[in-house]
Design a protein around this motif. Sequence first.
Motif, PDB file in Angstrom:
ATOM      1  N   TYR A  18       0.809  -1.217   0.000  1.00 29.56           N
ATOM      2  CA  TYR A  18       0.000   0.000   0.000  1.00 29.56           C
ATOM      3  C   TYR A  18       0.843   1.269   0.000  1.00 29.56           C
ATOM      4  CZ  TYR A  18      -3.411   3.542   1.017  1.00 29.56           C
ATOM      5  OH  TYR A  18      -4.180   4.664   0.932  1.00 29.56           O
ATOM      6  N   SER A  67      -5.845   2.418  -4.604  1.00 32.70           N
ATOM      7  CA  SER A  67      -6.427   2.006  -3.326  1.00 32.70           C
ATOM      8  C   SER A  67      -7.366   0.818  -3.516  1.00 32.70           C
ATOM      9  CB  SER A  67      -7.186   3.166  -2.674  1.00 32.70           C
ATOM     10  OG  SER A  67      -6.295   4.198  -2.310  1.00 32.70           O
ATOM     11  N   ALA A  68      -8.081   0.792  -4.647  1.00 32.77           N
ATOM     12  CA  ALA A  68      -8.963  -0.344  -4.934  1.00 32.77           C
ATOM     13  C   ALA A  68      -8.162  -1.632  -5.065  1.00 32.77           C
ATOM     14  CB  ALA A  68      -9.758  -0.085  -6.207  1.00 32.77           C
ATOM     15  N   ARG A  74     -12.966  -3.877   2.245  1.00 30.90           N
ATOM     16  CA  ARG A  74     -13.827  -3.537   1.118  1.00 30.90           C
ATOM     17  C   ARG A  74     -14.425  -2.137   1.252  1.00 30.90           C
ATOM     18  NH1 ARG A  74     -18.791  -7.399  -0.898  1.00 30.90           N
ATOM     19  NH2 ARG A  74     -19.386  -6.188  -2.724  1.00 30.90           N
ATOM     20  N   ARG A  77     -11.821   0.461   0.440  1.00 31.71           N
ATOM     21  CA  ARG A  77     -11.605   0.563  -1.008  1.00 31.71           C
ATOM     22  C   ARG A  77     -12.734   1.352  -1.676  1.00 31.71           C
ATOM     23  NH1 ARG A  77     -10.261  -4.996  -0.375  1.00 31.71           N
ATOM     24  NH2 ARG A  77     -12.221  -5.609  -1.377  1.00 31.71           N
TER      25      ARG A  77
END
Length: 198
Positions: A18, A67-68, A74, A77
Amino acid sequence: MATAVPAPKPNVHAHTRYWVVPAIRAIVALAAGAIITFTRDAHTATFGLIVFGAFAIVDGLATGILSALLAGRRVTRTLFAVQGAIGVIAGVLALVLSGSGLGLFLYLVTVWAALTGFLELYNGIRERSRDAAARDWLITGAMTAVLALVLLFAPADAILAIGLFGAWAVIVGVFQAIGAATLRSAAHTPSRRAESGS
């Protein structure tokens, strides 16, 4: 017991890779801040709309798409996807309507900062006990929301307004660069421990 083993995999994936997201966002923000700072006669509404438009589109795409792919949960995202979409829409409007003057610059940047700042701040608050990046989201979101408030109450002056956006971009860019380095270091720590223990 076997069903509990797969659960950590998404989180580990998010933490190990990330850091790329804040690193790219830092580059985009610092580039915008540098352009505003070092360009002669830069503080016109048209120039401000063009720089903000380009920044918002690239930052929105990086925030939403990366980010997705790399964020953990979930809901996180999804919120970042919405945040990214807001950035892209604001950026396109800024570029298409770049000759519309200071009023549009103030309106677009203020609305963009309020919405994206709130979403990032909310992500940071709700994930603060679960995600290593949450503190960075919280602080970046708070600084962006503050930008919205400052622009809302600041005098309608192009030099001041564009300068404030440029200053915000530099501060946030530096902060995100530090955050990216910290996340990258933290992500590599478990692998070093695993290697030393094997």
